[in-house]
Write a protein that holds these residues in place. Structure first.
Motif, PDB file in Angstrom:
ATOM      1  N   GLY A  59     -36.337   4.249   6.190  1.00 48.13           N
ATOM      2  CA  GLY A  59     -35.477   5.205   5.504  1.00 48.13           C
ATOM      3  C   GLY A  59     -36.037   5.102   3.862  1.00 48.13           C
ATOM      4  O   GLY A  59     -35.929   6.301   3.264  1.00 48.13           O
ATOM      5  N   PHE A  60     -36.357   4.056   3.420  1.00 42.69           N
ATOM      6  CA  PHE A  60     -36.852   3.869   2.173  1.00 42.69           C
ATOM      7  C   PHE A  60     -38.451   3.741   1.960  1.00 42.69           C
ATOM      8  O   PHE A  60     -38.589   3.567   0.729  1.00 42.69           O
ATOM      9  CB  PHE A  60     -35.835   2.821   1.316  1.00 42.69           C
ATOM     10  CG  PHE A  60     -34.437   3.369   0.962  1.00 42.69           C
ATOM     11  CD1 PHE A  60     -34.109   4.149   0.240  1.00 42.69           C
ATOM     12  CD2 PHE A  60     -33.427   2.445   1.583  1.00 42.69           C
ATOM     13  CE1 PHE A  60     -32.884   4.414  -0.259  1.00 42.69           C
ATOM     14  CE2 PHE A  60     -32.055   2.869   1.376  1.00 42.69           C
ATOM     15  CZ  PHE A  60     -31.816   3.919   0.541  1.00 42.69           C
ATOM     16  N   ALA A  61     -38.971   4.152   2.822  1.00 44.12           N
ATOM     17  CA  ALA A  61     -40.334   4.082   2.605  1.00 44.12           C
ATOM     18  C   ALA A  61     -40.762   5.350   1.891  1.00 44.12           C
ATOM     19  O   ALA A  61     -40.374   6.464   2.309  1.00 44.12           O
ATOM     20  CB  ALA A  61     -40.948   4.095   4.190  1.00 44.12           C
ATOM     21  N   ARG A  62     -41.693   5.041   1.107  1.00 42.86           N
ATOM     22  CA  ARG A  62     -42.401   6.059  -0.020  1.00 42.86           C
ATOM     23  C   ARG A  62     -41.068   6.933  -0.413  1.00 42.86           C
ATOM     24  O   ARG A  62     -41.055   8.292  -0.492  1.00 42.86           O
ATOM     25  CB  ARG A  62     -42.989   7.031   0.965  1.00 42.86           C
ATOM     26  CG  ARG A  62     -44.301   6.469   1.715  1.00 42.86           C
ATOM     27  CD  ARG A  62     -45.047   7.316   2.332  1.00 42.86           C
ATOM     28  NE  ARG A  62     -45.741   8.495   1.730  1.00 42.86           N
ATOM     29  CZ  ARG A  62     -46.376   9.647   2.173  1.00 42.86           C
ATOM     30  NH1 ARG A  62     -46.377   9.750   3.606  1.00 42.86           N
ATOM     31  NH2 ARG A  62     -46.997  10.278   1.500  1.00 42.86           N
ATOM     32  N   VAL A  63     -40.044   6.219  -0.994  1.00 42.02           N
ATOM     33  CA  VAL A  63     -39.019   6.879  -1.741  1.00 42.02           C
ATOM     34  C   VAL A  63     -38.934   6.317  -3.201  1.00 42.02           C
ATOM     35  O   VAL A  63     -39.225   5.075  -3.307  1.00 42.02           O
ATOM     36  CB  VAL A  63     -37.706   6.502  -1.111  1.00 42.02           C
ATOM     37  CG1 VAL A  63     -36.558   6.941  -1.860  1.00 42.02           C
ATOM     38  CG2 VAL A  63     -37.385   7.309   0.415  1.00 42.02           C
ATOM     39  N   ARG A  64     -38.772   7.258  -4.231  1.00 42.48           N
ATOM     40  CA  ARG A  64     -38.576   6.691  -5.472  1.00 42.48           C
ATOM     41  C   ARG A  64     -37.320   7.140  -5.921  1.00 42.48           C
ATOM     42  O   ARG A  64     -37.019   8.356  -5.971  1.00 42.48           O
ATOM     43  CB  ARG A  64     -39.723   7.069  -6.399  1.00 42.48           C
ATOM     44  CG  ARG A  64     -41.036   6.290  -5.949  1.00 42.48           C
ATOM     45  CD  ARG A  64     -42.317   6.590  -7.052  1.00 42.48           C
ATOM     46  NE  ARG A  64     -42.300   7.738  -7.395  1.00 42.48           N
ATOM     47  CZ  ARG A  64     -42.837   7.983  -8.818  1.00 42.48           C
ATOM     48  NH1 ARG A  64     -43.290   6.860  -9.447  1.00 42.48           N
ATOM     49  NH2 ARG A  64     -42.955   9.191  -9.127  1.00 42.48           N
TER      50      ARG A  64
END
Length: 412
Positions: A59-64
């Motif tokens: 879910g928070f992979a490659r999230v900024r």
């Protein structure tokens, strides 16, 4: 975006893999036993659990996530824009992301009821976002600071999960972004000072200052000359010590000394109303002085946030001098056990004569009165502004004394 904080996972749930395995085993057993309904339900549950596990793990992979504040400097009551940004750079969409952003309590957000925080002087902004695949979303808020200070934003806690809400991934974004709120600057007459001559008759007996950048010539060294005024090249050429002769300039100088003590003993605390009023008055005097062509300096017997023990800004005519003074007043930490008369005595020894010393204080002691009289006898112009206290010192030529009441000035 280059300064965006790194998102670090906080929490993982470990029950989904075992649940997924159990659903698959049950589905296969139902197929083997010829139970199609049970098999269909088991495989549906397996799909839902697999989707939940997918969001939990990625879910928070490659999230900024980041926030910005514009402008980064403001006066109380001015509007600033707080922008929250969330970027999802993967093909998996995020159906919901709850953002819990920690804000300074001195910030009012238009149209949003901020929640209380367990931390002192902090509040919580809670919002819900939806981010598609390879998408970036923004949420902008109009905010208004209500008092001076140096404020940091964050940390933020983000929560996301699958569309069914079976699993949640939680992560935290480190604090980033600051807002400097200047003290309120008002006309000096609103504090109870005279509009035309707020310094009264506090004119230094020797109003001309020596300009260290303008050398008029040299003369032989005499005992008592400052070592800093020795002209070493001329001394080497002539074979004896030579002292620089500096041109005198008519540019007046104003040295503002702010006392943050409001009680005789520092452990008694402070009177925040009187202190903030005195800070605002000092900022307004600095703005007035620069507008009138003064070189203005600032001394405070209190440290900056993360800075030295005392605030010390020498008088100058730099275009950013007022901004430096306002920033220092915004960032001062109003806790000290140091006496303003000690700071006065130490600092004025290194200052040139011909300037006007202004002391703003809510605590006038006998030692302070003696120090001010000594400076007056040395030829300095002296102004004492006593805030909600008795000055105990009469005005005279070159020494102006004001006793100002916060309540009366506020009512006016």
């Amino acid at each position: 975006m280059d300064d965006a904080p790194v998102v670090v996972p906080l929490e993982r749930e470990e029950v989904l893999p075992s649940g997924l395995v159990a659903a698959l085993v049950l589905g296969l057993a139902a197929v083997a036993l010829g139970r199609p309904v049970l098999a269909l339900v088991s495989f549906a549950v397996a799909v839902v659990l697999a989707l939940a596990l997918l969001y939990l793990r990625f879910g928070f992979a490659r999230v900024r996530y980041w926030r910005t504040v514009e402008p980064t400097h403001a006066f109380p009551g001015e509007t600033v824009t707080l922008m929250l940004a969330l970027e999802n750079a993967k093909p998996l969409p995020l159906p919901w992301v709850e953002v819990v952003e920690e804000l300074p309590a001195a910030l009012e957000v238009a149209g949003v009821a901020l929640e209380p925080s367990p931390k002192p002087e902090r509040k919580v902004l809670r919002t819900l976002l939806t981010v598609g695949a390879a998408e970036r979303v923004y949420r902008r808020y109009q905010a208004r600071p209500i008092r001076r200070g140096y404020y940091r934003f964050g940390p933020a806690r983000l929560t996301t999960g699958d569309p069914f809400g079976l699993a949640r991934a939680r992560l935290e974004v480190a604090p980033a972004g600051t807002l400097i709120v200047y003290p309120e600057v008002r006309p000096v007459e609103s504090f109870g000072l005279p509009a035309e001559r707020p310094l009264g008759d506090a004119t230094p007996l020797h109003p001309l200052l020596e300009d260290p950048l303008r050398i008029q010539g040299v003369r032989p060294y005499q005992p008592g000359d400052s070592p800093r005024q020795i002209h070493w090249r001329a001394s080497a050429r002539l074979g004896e010590l030579q002292t620089r002769l500096l041109e005198r300039t008519a540019t007046p100088a104003l040295a503002l000394f702010l006392d943050v003590n409001t009680f005789e003993h520092f452990w008694e605390g402070i009177r925040p109303g009187e202190l903030e009023w005195a800070i605002s008055l000092t900022a307004s005097l600095a703005a007035w002085g620069i507008d009138q062509g003064y070189q203005v300096g600032l001394w405070v017997n209190a440290p900056l946030i993360g800075g030295e023990r005392f605030i010390r800004l020498l008088p100058g005519r730099h275009p950013r001098q007022l901004q430096r003074i306002l920033e220092a007043l915004a960032m001062l930490v109003p806790h000290t056990g140091h006496r303003i008369e000690t700071l006065l005595g130490a600092e004025t020894r290194s200052l040139a004569g011909g300037l006007t010393v202004v002391v703003v204080t809510a605590l006038v002691t006998d030692a302070l009165r003696r120090t001010l009289l000594a400076l007056w006898r040395q030829g300095y112009g002296v102004v004492l502004i006593a805030v909600d206290c008795a000055a105990g010192l009469p005005s005279r030529r070159g020494l102006e004394v004001y006793e100002l009441e916060v309540s009366r000035a506020a009512a006016a």
